[in-house]
Design an enzyme around this catalytic site. Sequence first.
Site, PDB file in Angstrom:
ATOM      1  N   THR A  52      12.306 -30.316  -2.266  1.00  0.00           N
ATOM      2  CA  THR A  52      12.451 -29.151  -1.200  1.00  0.00           C
ATOM      3  C   THR A  52      12.055 -29.682   0.360  1.00  0.00           C
ATOM      4  OG1 THR A  52      12.086 -27.451  -2.751  1.00  0.00           O
ATOM      5  CG2 THR A  52      11.664 -26.810  -0.577  1.00  0.00           C
ATOM      6  N   CYS A  82      14.971 -21.577  -9.728  1.00  0.00           N
ATOM      7  CA  CYS A  82      14.627 -20.957  -8.580  1.00  0.00           C
ATOM      8  C   CYS A  82      15.177 -19.683  -8.353  1.00  0.00           C
ATOM      9  CB  CYS A  82      14.756 -21.534  -7.159  1.00  0.00           C
ATOM     10  SG  CYS A  82      14.806 -23.405  -7.250  1.00  0.00           S
TER      11      CYS A  82
HETATM   12  C1  LIG Z   1      19.209 -30.177  -6.631  1.00  0.00           C
HETATM   13  C2  LIG Z   1      17.967 -29.602  -6.381  1.00  0.00           C
HETATM   14  N1  LIG Z   1      17.358 -29.874  -5.163  1.00  0.00           N
HETATM   15  C3  LIG Z   1      16.096 -29.685  -4.623  1.00  0.00           C
HETATM   16  C4  LIG Z   1      15.037 -29.335  -5.865  1.00  0.00           C
HETATM   17  C5  LIG Z   1      13.745 -29.025  -5.281  1.00  0.00           C
HETATM   18  O1  LIG Z   1      12.785 -29.934  -5.743  1.00  0.00           O
HETATM   19  P1  LIG Z   1      11.426 -29.651  -5.562  1.00  0.00           P
HETATM   20  O2  LIG Z   1      11.328 -28.789  -6.887  1.00  0.00           O
HETATM   21  O3  LIG Z   1      10.757 -31.093  -6.171  1.00  0.00           O
HETATM   22  O4  LIG Z   1      10.972 -29.211  -4.445  1.00  0.00           O
HETATM   23  C6  LIG Z   1      15.698 -28.951  -7.004  1.00  0.00           C
HETATM   24  C7  LIG Z   1      14.724 -28.440  -7.948  1.00  0.00           C
HETATM   25  O5  LIG Z   1      15.030 -28.519  -9.093  1.00  0.00           O
HETATM   26  C8  LIG Z   1      16.881 -29.228  -7.411  1.00  0.00           C
HETATM   27  O6  LIG Z   1      17.589 -29.230  -8.778  1.00  0.00           O
END
Ligand SMILES: Cc1ncc(COP(=O)(O)O)c(C=O)c1O
Length: 408
Positions: A77, A332
């Site tokens: 993120t 999410c």
């Molecule tokens: C495609 C994608 N981008 C970004 C993220 C976010 O990553 P993080 O959980 O390390 O913030 C995720 C989390 O699962 C994801 O699947």
Amino acid sequence: MALKFPIFLDAQSTTPVDPRVVDAMLPYFTEKFGHPASRNHPFGWEAEAAVDEARAQLARLIGARDAKELVFTSGGTESINLAIKGVAEMYREKGNHIVTTVIEQRAGLDVCKRLERQGFEVAYVPVQPDGLVDVETVRKAVTDKTILISVMFANNEIGTIQDVAAIGKLAKEKGIIFHTDATQALGKIPVDVEAMGIDLLSCTSHLIYGPKGVGALYVRRKAPRVRIAPLIDGGGHERGMRSGTLPVPLIVGFGRAAEICGEVMAEERTRLAGLRDHLQDVILSNVDEAFLNGHPERRLPHNLNISFAYVEGESVLMGLNKETALSSGSACTSSTLEPSYVIAALGASAELAHSSIRFSLHRFNTAEEIDYVGQRTLEVVKRLREMSPLYELAKEGVDIKSIQWKAE
Ligand SMILES: Cc1ncc(COP(=O)(O)O)c(C=O)c1O
């Protein structure tokens, strides 16, 4: 071997940490606890060397020329925020237009929405029914004000793998910076920033059997040299792009996880794709009106996403969740009952978008676990359909769409 419950098949929300990764991390909590920016004593040197090693391990996995092109962050993120906002701020004078897709993960979409409120214009490119982005559609969306193309490498729900190299080539031709969210692809399929023309790449440790709370952003230093404005100001760590004391144990774990992925990827891909294909066959050959979401070939080896008509995805999860951990969307969004925007973007009806289930496999799954989940899925879907008046009507040949539900 006796099965151990619950079975984890939600490996695109997170993955278990590989015990080899834990072993690599442990000394950095206790005897090797130095601050990597402490330049004047051995504790600092030791920590700095460990961070350098992790940076090199990650650089090798993505084919980066120089380990200095990697900036450690708190996760995917943050990397996505840093990439998109960082380019937007740095190149604002050059243009205010960004091209992205409708199926990006929430971080990418929400950053773009914020930038729109700040005066940027964003083109959200649609996807084809198989989840692939048409490169020509991206080309058409580009304007002379476009400063960034941001297209995810592989989708978190349907696993569809984009033609990143073609998009990279297009970006090069047009002189536009290209960012890809490779959070789901890293460590699972080959990723090569040089061969694929990637300028910025976001990734995270917890999806490659590393610890949570650490990620990285690859920032190209040559041809072209990409500059980004930082999100966090402070001590100037990470060459000014991300200030803050580096979480050395997490970074060491991330590096080791990347190294292991590089070593086992070829074998692991084949094994997981075999188990996944078996699960897919069991389900699709035994359940009528079950549909595969995403591209049948161009998808991550450990991903399977299926919609079961006449059945709510949430009900399937509830029927299985004491023994099997699955997801009906991205981690999410699965806390809300909104249908998946990714499945909806494929052109599926709201009903089918509501009925999608994602099975995602990981390194430690066994064939017995997959057999068990396949059989239980068949039982649960069958039971739910027996209770579904809609399914009954459909089986009687009634066209569900023609039913007038409201009393006049
Ligand atoms: C495609 C994608 N981008 C970004 C993220 C976010 O990553 P993080 O959980 O390390 O913030 C995720 C989390 O699962 C994801 O699947």
